[in-house]
Design a protein around this motif. Sequence first.
Motif, PDB file in Angstrom:
ATOM      1  N   ALA A 123      -9.516   3.540  -6.658  1.00  0.00           N
ATOM      2  CA  ALA A 123     -10.916   2.271  -6.394  1.00  0.00           C
ATOM      3  C   ALA A 123      -9.872   0.558  -6.994  1.00  0.00           C
ATOM      4  CB  ALA A 123     -12.235   3.309  -7.147  1.00  0.00           C
ATOM      5  N   THR A 124     -10.310   0.455  -5.507  1.00  0.00           N
ATOM      6  CA  THR A 124      -9.505  -1.449  -5.457  1.00  0.00           C
ATOM      7  C   THR A 124     -10.249  -1.963  -5.150  1.00  0.00           C
ATOM      8  OG1 THR A 124      -7.964  -2.446  -5.782  1.00  0.00           O
ATOM      9  CG2 THR A 124      -7.390  -0.170  -4.754  1.00  0.00           C
ATOM     10  N   ILE A 125     -10.763  -2.797  -5.447  1.00  0.00           N
ATOM     11  CA  ILE A 125     -11.613  -4.035  -4.105  1.00  0.00           C
ATOM     12  C   ILE A 125     -10.000  -4.324  -3.369  1.00  0.00           C
ATOM     13  CG2 ILE A 125     -12.702  -5.597  -5.741  1.00  0.00           C
ATOM     14  CD1 ILE A 125     -11.049  -7.700  -5.937  1.00  0.00           C
ATOM     15  N   MET A 126      -8.678  -3.771  -2.883  1.00  0.00           N
ATOM     16  CA  MET A 126      -8.034  -3.834  -2.594  1.00  0.00           C
ATOM     17  C   MET A 126      -6.907  -2.897  -1.421  1.00  0.00           C
ATOM     18  SD  MET A 126      -4.825  -6.403  -5.056  1.00  0.00           S
ATOM     19  CE  MET A 126      -5.390  -5.520  -6.660  1.00  0.00           C
ATOM     20  N   VAL A 127      -8.836  -2.658  -0.420  1.00  0.00           N
ATOM     21  CA  VAL A 127      -8.647  -1.341   0.098  1.00  0.00           C
ATOM     22  C   VAL A 127      -7.390  -1.450   1.149  1.00  0.00           C
ATOM     23  CG1 VAL A 127     -11.212  -1.250  -0.225  1.00  0.00           C
ATOM     24  CG2 VAL A 127     -10.308  -2.456   2.333  1.00  0.00           C
ATOM     25  N   GLY A 128      -7.008  -2.498   1.647  1.00  0.00           N
ATOM     26  CA  GLY A 128      -5.294  -2.404   2.709  1.00  0.00           C
ATOM     27  C   GLY A 128      -4.236  -1.852   1.069  1.00  0.00           C
ATOM     28  N   LEU A 129      -4.516  -2.142   0.152  1.00  0.00           N
ATOM     29  CA  LEU A 129      -3.409  -1.653  -0.707  1.00  0.00           C
ATOM     30  C   LEU A 129      -3.981  -0.093  -0.823  1.00  0.00           C
ATOM     31  CD1 LEU A 129      -1.970  -4.687  -2.219  1.00  0.00           C
ATOM     32  CD2 LEU A 129      -2.035  -3.349   0.095  1.00  0.00           C
ATOM     33  N   ALA A 130      -4.945   0.714  -0.732  1.00  0.00           N
ATOM     34  CA  ALA A 130      -5.472   1.475  -1.658  1.00  0.00           C
ATOM     35  C   ALA A 130      -5.059   3.131  -0.903  1.00  0.00           C
ATOM     36  CB  ALA A 130      -7.292   1.964  -1.966  1.00  0.00           C
ATOM     37  N   GLY A 176       0.798  -1.435  -0.019  1.00  0.00           N
ATOM     38  CA  GLY A 176       0.248  -0.011   0.170  1.00  0.00           C
ATOM     39  C   GLY A 176       0.798   1.430   0.355  1.00  0.00           C
ATOM     40  N   VAL A 177       0.910   1.425   0.966  1.00  0.00           N
ATOM     41  CA  VAL A 177       2.875   2.433   1.465  1.00  0.00           C
ATOM     42  C   VAL A 177       3.660   2.274   1.352  1.00  0.00           C
ATOM     43  CG1 VAL A 177       0.900   3.792   2.307  1.00  0.00           C
ATOM     44  CG2 VAL A 177       2.484   2.609   3.903  1.00  0.00           C
ATOM     45  N   GLY A 178       3.893   1.002   1.421  1.00  0.00           N
ATOM     46  CA  GLY A 178       5.606   0.163   1.327  1.00  0.00           C
ATOM     47  C   GLY A 178       5.389  -0.363   2.774  1.00  0.00           C
ATOM     48  N   ALA A 179       5.328   0.060   3.945  1.00  0.00           N
ATOM     49  CA  ALA A 179       5.871  -0.322   4.561  1.00  0.00           C
ATOM     50  C   ALA A 179       5.662  -1.724   5.315  1.00  0.00           C
ATOM     51  CB  ALA A 179       4.685   0.305   6.219  1.00  0.00           C
ATOM     52  N   MET A 180       4.623  -2.273   5.491  1.00  0.00           N
ATOM     53  CA  MET A 180       4.764  -3.883   5.255  1.00  0.00           C
ATOM     54  C   MET A 180       6.205  -4.540   4.537  1.00  0.00           C
ATOM     55  SD  MET A 180       4.522  -7.667   4.028  1.00  0.00           S
ATOM     56  CE  MET A 180       3.246  -7.499   2.849  1.00  0.00           C
ATOM     57  N   ALA A 181       5.830  -4.065   3.317  1.00  0.00           N
ATOM     58  CA  ALA A 181       7.011  -4.968   2.514  1.00  0.00           C
ATOM     59  C   ALA A 181       8.005  -4.595   2.530  1.00  0.00           C
ATOM     60  CB  ALA A 181       6.554  -4.387   0.993  1.00  0.00           C
ATOM     61  N   GLY A 182       8.391  -2.982   3.173  1.00  0.00           N
ATOM     62  CA  GLY A 182       9.769  -2.721   3.163  1.00  0.00           C
ATOM     63  C   GLY A 182      10.386  -2.981   4.583  1.00  0.00           C
ATOM     64  N   ARG A 232      14.968 -12.659  -5.249  1.00  0.00           N
ATOM     65  CA  ARG A 232      13.917 -12.664  -5.506  1.00  0.00           C
ATOM     66  C   ARG A 232      12.882 -11.754  -5.060  1.00  0.00           C
ATOM     67  NH1 ARG A 232      13.766 -11.242 -11.346  1.00  0.00           N
ATOM     68  NH2 ARG A 232      15.522 -12.563 -10.940  1.00  0.00           N
ATOM     69  N   SER A 233      12.743 -10.457  -4.775  1.00  0.00           N
ATOM     70  CA  SER A 233      11.771 -10.053  -3.482  1.00  0.00           C
ATOM     71  C   SER A 233      10.688  -9.027  -5.158  1.00  0.00           C
ATOM     72  CB  SER A 233      12.112  -8.586  -2.861  1.00  0.00           C
ATOM     73  OG  SER A 233      13.437  -7.571  -3.704  1.00  0.00           O
ATOM     74  N   VAL A 234       9.402  -9.453  -5.328  1.00  0.00           N
ATOM     75  CA  VAL A 234       8.618  -8.998  -6.179  1.00  0.00           C
ATOM     76  C   VAL A 234       7.237  -8.270  -5.268  1.00  0.00           C
ATOM     77  CG1 VAL A 234       6.942  -9.525  -8.323  1.00  0.00           C
ATOM     78  CG2 VAL A 234       8.888 -10.558  -7.721  1.00  0.00           C
ATOM     79  N   VAL A 235       6.980  -6.716  -5.524  1.00  0.00           N
ATOM     80  CA  VAL A 235       6.329  -5.832  -4.934  1.00  0.00           C
ATOM     81  C   VAL A 235       4.872  -5.688  -5.858  1.00  0.00           C
ATOM     82  CG1 VAL A 235       5.796  -3.801  -3.704  1.00  0.00           C
ATOM     83  CG2 VAL A 235       8.498  -4.443  -3.617  1.00  0.00           C
ATOM     84  N   VAL A 236       4.172  -6.124  -5.206  1.00  0.00           N
ATOM     85  CA  VAL A 236       2.272  -6.567  -5.285  1.00  0.00           C
ATOM     86  C   VAL A 236       1.919  -5.193  -5.501  1.00  0.00           C
ATOM     87  CG1 VAL A 236       1.197  -8.117  -6.994  1.00  0.00           C
ATOM     88  CG2 VAL A 236       2.498  -8.812  -6.287  1.00  0.00           C
ATOM     89  N   GLU A 237       1.069  -4.548  -6.856  1.00  0.00           N
ATOM     90  CA  GLU A 237      -0.116  -3.686  -5.673  1.00  0.00           C
ATOM     91  C   GLU A 237      -0.903  -3.612  -7.130  1.00  0.00           C
ATOM     92  OE1 GLU A 237       2.289   0.280  -5.226  1.00  0.00           O
ATOM     93  OE2 GLU A 237       3.274  -0.455  -6.723  1.00  0.00           O
ATOM     94  N   PRO A 238      -1.938  -2.906  -6.813  1.00  0.00           N
ATOM     95  CA  PRO A 238      -3.706  -2.930  -7.299  1.00  0.00           C
ATOM     96  C   PRO A 238      -2.667  -1.861  -8.770  1.00  0.00           C
ATOM     97  CG  PRO A 238      -3.987  -1.464  -5.455  1.00  0.00           C
ATOM     98  CD  PRO A 238      -2.382  -2.623  -5.722  1.00  0.00           C
ATOM     99  N   ASN A 239      -3.753  -1.528 -10.387  1.00  0.00           N
ATOM    100  CA  ASN A 239      -2.911  -0.904 -10.918  1.00  0.00           C
ATOM    101  C   ASN A 239      -4.267   0.445 -10.360  1.00  0.00           C
ATOM    102  OD1 ASN A 239      -5.832  -1.300 -11.519  1.00  0.00           O
ATOM    103  ND2 ASN A 239      -4.792  -2.431 -13.369  1.00  0.00           N
ATOM    104  N   GLN A 240      -4.824   0.189  -9.888  1.00  0.00           N
ATOM    105  CA  GLN A 240      -6.025   1.745  -9.430  1.00  0.00           C
ATOM    106  C   GLN A 240      -5.056   2.466  -8.304  1.00  0.00           C
ATOM    107  OE1 GLN A 240      -8.728   3.151 -11.311  1.00  0.00           O
ATOM    108  NE2 GLN A 240      -7.724   1.086 -11.756  1.00  0.00           N
ATOM    109  N   ALA A 241      -3.576   2.098  -7.765  1.00  0.00           N
ATOM    110  CA  ALA A 241      -3.195   2.624  -6.341  1.00  0.00           C
ATOM    111  C   ALA A 241      -1.533   2.026  -6.320  1.00  0.00           C
ATOM    112  CB  ALA A 241      -3.594   2.643  -5.108  1.00  0.00           C
ATOM    113  N   ASP A 242      -1.604   2.100  -7.602  1.00  0.00           N
ATOM    114  CA  ASP A 242       0.079   1.080  -8.033  1.00  0.00           C
ATOM    115  C   ASP A 242       1.664   2.907  -7.492  1.00  0.00           C
ATOM    116  OD1 ASP A 242      -0.771   3.214  -9.932  1.00  0.00           O
ATOM    117  OD2 ASP A 242       0.229   1.464 -10.999  1.00  0.00           O
ATOM    118  N   CYS A 243       1.591   3.359  -6.315  1.00  0.00           N
ATOM    119  CA  CYS A 243       2.678   5.128  -6.133  1.00  0.00           C
ATOM    120  C   CYS A 243       4.166   3.981  -6.183  1.00  0.00           C
ATOM    121  CB  CYS A 243       1.758   5.299  -4.716  1.00  0.00           C
ATOM    122  SG  CYS A 243       1.630   4.800  -3.343  1.00  0.00           S
ATOM    123  N   ILE A 244       3.534   2.536  -6.093  1.00  0.00           N
ATOM    124  CA  ILE A 244       5.314   2.026  -5.556  1.00  0.00           C
ATOM    125  C   ILE A 244       6.003   1.828  -6.966  1.00  0.00           C
ATOM    126  CG2 ILE A 244       6.296   0.102  -4.850  1.00  0.00           C
ATOM    127  CD1 ILE A 244       6.095   2.217  -2.504  1.00  0.00           C
TER     128      ILE A 244
END
Length: 400
Positions: free
Chosen positions: A286-293, A233-239, A255-267
């Motif tokens: 607007a994404t169903i992945m609200v924890g990553l919005a 989301g903001v990248g806190a857990m991933a970081g 190999r670390s792959v960081v995944v985001e919804p395309n409606q909120a892909d700031c990273i």
Amino acid sequence: MSKLNFNIHIADNQHFNGRLSDQFSISEAEKARRFHLQLDGYQPTPLHNLTHLAKEFGVKNILVKDEAYRFDLNAFKMLGGVYAIARLLCDEYKMDIDGFNFETFKTQIKTKMTFATATDGNHGRGVAWAANQLGQNAVVYMPKGAADERVNNIRALGAECIVTDMNYDDTVRLAIKTADEHGWKVVQDTAWEGYTEIPTWIMQGYSTLAVEAVEQMVELGLDKPTHVFLQAGVGAMAGGVLGYLAEYCGPGQLRSVVVEPNQADCIYRSGIAETGDMVNVDGDLATIMVGLACGEPNPLGWEVLKNCATQFVSCEDRVAAFGMRVLGNPLSGDPAVISGESGAVGLGLLAAVEYSREKESLKEHLALNKDSVVLVINTEGDTDPVHYREVVWQGKHATI
């Protein structure tokens, strides 16, 4: 199975340098873990070994760290919230975090503090839980469209919960402004100028799940992960998690792959920017992945991801929905995993690649092969049960 089309964009991290972080390291992760060990009711969440799915996908192992079991809160977020609040209270009352005791604190400290935060649901529930455990107050702000279940879960822990008519990032700004006016302490998992200590503690708290996962892999006699899929989301857990795993595995070996919804892909957008500067995304997110919005990266998390992430992925909501269905309806012999929209996107990406019409080129790009040991994090269970059933039972956001 039919070949499918998904909207998936994979970008190599052109800023990768393998520089490890002093703040998000093995030593700091183990310190946070020692704190969590003394919490009443603490136990590691399961690490599921999906051996049959791994065979189906042509990799060595698929391991799912299942945070749906975290303290009956159905998500990992409390790990960060409770650690940060305890560290904050230790600073306030000149206590040592290594000797911090919940019952002693509640007995000795009678003055209540109020903690404020903005959340899509899981972080706020974690902050509310921590405040409740410590006899403190919590005020939680949520963006528009928040599910009733998530609101009610927060209020059930004694916190005040206010749903705004704003997106997530504007809701964060409202929480900060209101807290400043009332003299409350902000407990937010993103950072800004002059506000870095608390989000650092939150991210360090998240790393406990990575410490557990490594211990469980060792107990099972498994190799170190070759791949980790981390949602952002903001990248806190991933970081926080990547900081630990990069040191444990070696940044050039994982190999670390960081995944985001395309409606909120700031990273993702930050990763493809030639300058390496953070890039914000605005709008409704607007994404169903609200924890990553989330449209604005956490600069602390971005620093770790910029240095040590291998690739960034932006994908459509159907990828997360696919992951929810695959995890909830396993191959014979594999355990079923209840995973919410934000929790399932890592496994969803793996499944989408396997059944894509572009399977071979995508697997080559991600370096997935018969020797791959893939770790994914189920960050949440069915935190919105109604939508979970719509996706898994009724086929909402169908792949075909």
